[in-house]
Structures are given as structure tokens and as C-alpha cells.
Scaffold this active site. Structure first.
Site, PDB file in Angstrom:
ATOM      1  N   LEU A  12       0.872  -1.175   0.000  1.00 31.11           N
ATOM      2  CA  LEU A  12       0.000   0.000   0.000  1.00 31.11           C
ATOM      3  C   LEU A  12       0.907   1.221   0.000  1.00 31.11           C
ATOM      4  O   LEU A  12       1.959   1.215   0.653  1.00 31.11           O
ATOM      5  CB  LEU A  12      -0.885   0.026   1.249  1.00 31.11           C
ATOM      6  CG  LEU A  12      -1.972  -1.054   1.376  1.00 31.11           C
ATOM      7  CD1 LEU A  12      -2.728  -0.880   2.686  1.00 31.11           C
ATOM      8  CD2 LEU A  12      -2.932  -1.038   0.194  1.00 31.11           C
ATOM      9  N   ASP A  13       0.513   2.259  -0.721  1.00 28.48           N
ATOM     10  CA  ASP A  13       1.287   3.497  -0.710  1.00 28.48           C
ATOM     11  C   ASP A  13       1.421   4.007   0.727  1.00 28.48           C
ATOM     12  O   ASP A  13       0.558   3.750   1.579  1.00 28.48           O
ATOM     13  CB  ASP A  13       0.595   4.573  -1.553  1.00 28.48           C
ATOM     14  CG  ASP A  13       0.564   4.225  -3.033  1.00 28.48           C
ATOM     15  OD1 ASP A  13       1.384   3.398  -3.464  1.00 28.48           O
ATOM     16  OD2 ASP A  13      -0.300   4.780  -3.737  1.00 28.48           O
ATOM     17  N   ARG A  14       2.483   4.750   0.980  1.00 27.66           N
ATOM     18  CA  ARG A  14       2.716   5.298   2.317  1.00 27.66           C
ATOM     19  C   ARG A  14       1.459   6.014   2.848  1.00 27.66           C
ATOM     20  O   ARG A  14       1.074   5.855   4.008  1.00 27.66           O
ATOM     21  CB  ARG A  14       3.879   6.288   2.279  1.00 27.66           C
ATOM     22  CG  ARG A  14       4.134   6.985   3.624  1.00 27.66           C
ATOM     23  CD  ARG A  14       5.025   8.198   3.442  1.00 27.66           C
ATOM     24  NE  ARG A  14       6.386   7.842   3.098  1.00 27.66           N
ATOM     25  CZ  ARG A  14       7.350   7.577   3.984  1.00 27.66           C
ATOM     26  NH1 ARG A  14       7.074   7.600   5.279  1.00 27.66           N
ATOM     27  NH2 ARG A  14       8.569   7.285   3.583  1.00 27.66           N
TER      28      ARG A  14
END
Length: 282
Positions: A126-128
Site C-alpha cells: 500500500l502506498d505510504r
């Protein structure tokens, strides 16, 4: 010690980040602060402008590096093979190189399993800035099994997002290929040379200025949801990388994950929608 006899004309930190990708920019900044980056034998700051004739040396002591800080993440489920977490926004999935000391989901998994490597246990990312359900593997065999489930597209993912404006129609499939943006290599865009990408969306609640949207990606391209909604001219709130309005966080949350586990059982894991989503769309 890293030495480079000749360098192009550019900022010191930009040059080093490009040449030595195993070292994070944050760690390079720390080395500059500690006078461990030398130009022609003299310590220089990260913004120093290099000339083609300059000689750069990077000094580091692996034994003296700081230990990655232990973190606790909310656990939704775990057994002998997997651990499922509710990843908070702001936490990265894994380090970006050998010398990256920032806590991550991967470093949290290592606390539980003692698996080696900077990406140990990471099945998907998952993106930051994205929060929500993330499944990780405790063993190598579990990792291989789960990765195959994702590759074969036998996993169902459900996201919740808040977008600016109002999508029309209220339900549709966005079917647009996605490619890397050559003008900004860290971003992606819709393009005819890209890989096939499909996203099913449905508006589940609206307010004066926003839609609360359920998103079901049928493919798993990097930044797929963010790019597709940007292309519809309804970017995700907080997604300044893709034209979204400024907000304290990216309003994108991985709410559900349906997947078959290594033990043969199919489960649905849910991460409750953060309260700030309901507050924004009243």
C-alpha cells in the site's frame, strides 16, 4: 567507502541518490550532517553544486548504523502463516534500500518472525499515504502461496476514497491503460502504451463538494486508483501528486481483502473506515 572520480554537474544529494539507490535520501542527509560525505576531501552539505571534475567520497560505518525503531501496528488477524494488519497512513510498506532506517510494515513483520531482508513477508504494498488492510507472510512458503493468489487475480480488494466533485454516472468501470509518466518518473498516467487497468467504482454517499466512493480494482497497477480518478477529473482528496486538493492525509483506505490463506480457508478481512472519512462527507 564509496568513491566516484568524476561526477556530472548537479546537486550532491541528487547525484548520490541516483548513483547509489541502496542508500535512502534520508540516510544521505544524515551522512551530510555528520560530515561523512566529502567532496575533494572536504565535508559538504547535500545542496552543494558539483562540478564534473569533483571527487565524491561517502563514508559510512555499517556497524555504527542506528537500529530500526520497533513499532506496533494494529493486527486484524494472525495464524502460523500470515499476519493481517490495519496499516496506518504515513507508514511505508518496506524500506527502499539497505541503508534505510525508517520503520516499516516489513520491519514490524521481522519483529514477529525474524525473517531476513528489507522486504521480508511483504506480499503486496500500500502506498505510504494509504491506510487499511494489508496481509503479510510469516514464512517463505506462505509468501510464495499468497503472491501467486495476487498474480492469478484470485484476491478481491475493496477501497474507500473521497473525491472532489461528483462522479457521473454513479457507478461504472474505468478501463484505461496505465503507463509511467516520462516527464515525472515517480508518477503514472493513462497512456496508450500502458498496461491494461480496470477499476469498478460506485458512489455510496455524497455531500455538497465530495463523493464517498467504493473502489474495486480488477488489476493491480501502481497508483491505479489515484490515476484513474485523476483522469476522471475527480482526484482523491489529499492526493496532491495527482491534482487533489490539499488535506492532512490522502483520503484512500483499503477497507476489505478477500483471500484464500495457505491453510486453505477463504477469509474476508476488514479495516474500519477511519472517522475522518465520515466527517468530510456529511
Amino acid at each position: 567507502m564509496i568513491t566516484s572520480p568524476k561526477v556530472p554537474k548537479k546537486r550532491l544529494d541528487h547525484y548520490l541518490a541516483e548513483k547509489h539507490t541502496e542508500i535512502s535520501r534520508a540516510f544521505l542527509q544524515k551522512l551530510c550532517t555528520n560530515n561523512q560525505i566529502l567532496v575533494n576531501g572536504n565535508p559538504e552539505k547535500s545542496g552543494f553544486k558539483l562540478k564534473p571534475t569533483d571527487k565524491v567520497e561517502v563514508l559510512y560505518d555499517i556497524e555504527g548504523m542506528e537500529k530500526i525503531e520497533d513499532i506496533d501496528l494494529p493486527i486484524i488477524y494472525q495464524d502460523d502463516y500470515v499476519v493481517v494488519i490495519n496499516k496506518p497512513t504515513g507508514i511505508i510498506s518496506h524500506s527502499r534500500g539497505k541503508f534505510w532506517n525508517e520503520p516499516s510494515v516489513a520491519s514490524f513483520i521481522r519483529q514477529l518472525t525474524c525473517q531476513p531482508g528489507s522486504r521480508a513477508g511483504i506480499v503486496h504494498r500500500l502506498d505510504r499515504a494509504t491506510s487499511g488492510v494489508m496481509i503479510c507472510a510469516k514464512t517463505q512458503s506462505a509468501l510464495e502461496f499468497l503472491q501467486k493468489e495476487f498474480e492469478k487475480r484470485r484476491v478481491e480488494k475493496t477501497y474507500i476514497a473521497i473525491v472532489s466533485g461528483h462522479l457521473s454516472p454513479n457507478q461504472a468501470i474505468i478501463d484505461m491503460p496505465i503507463e509511467r509518466n516520462p516527464k515525472a518518473p515517480s508518477t503514472f498516467r493513462v497512456g496508450s502504451n500502458g498496461k491494461s487497468a480496470q477499476t469498478l467504482y460506485e458512489v455510496i454517499k455524497s455531500s455538497k463538494n465530495y463523493d464517498l466512493v467504493q473502489l474495486l480494482p480488477k488489476t493491480g497497477r501502481t497508483h491505479q486508483l489515484r490515476v484513474h480518478l485523476h483522469q476522471q477529473k475527480h482526484p482523491i482528496v489529499g492526493d496532491t501528486l495527482y491534482g487533489g486538493e490539499i488535506y492532512p492525509r490522502l483520503m484512500l483506505h483499503a477497507e476489505k481483502l478477500k483471500i484464500t490463506l495457505p491453510n486453505g480457508k477463504t477469509k474476508i478481512f476488514v479495516a474500519p473506515i477511519p472517522p475522518e472519512f465520515q466527517k468530510l462527507v456529511k
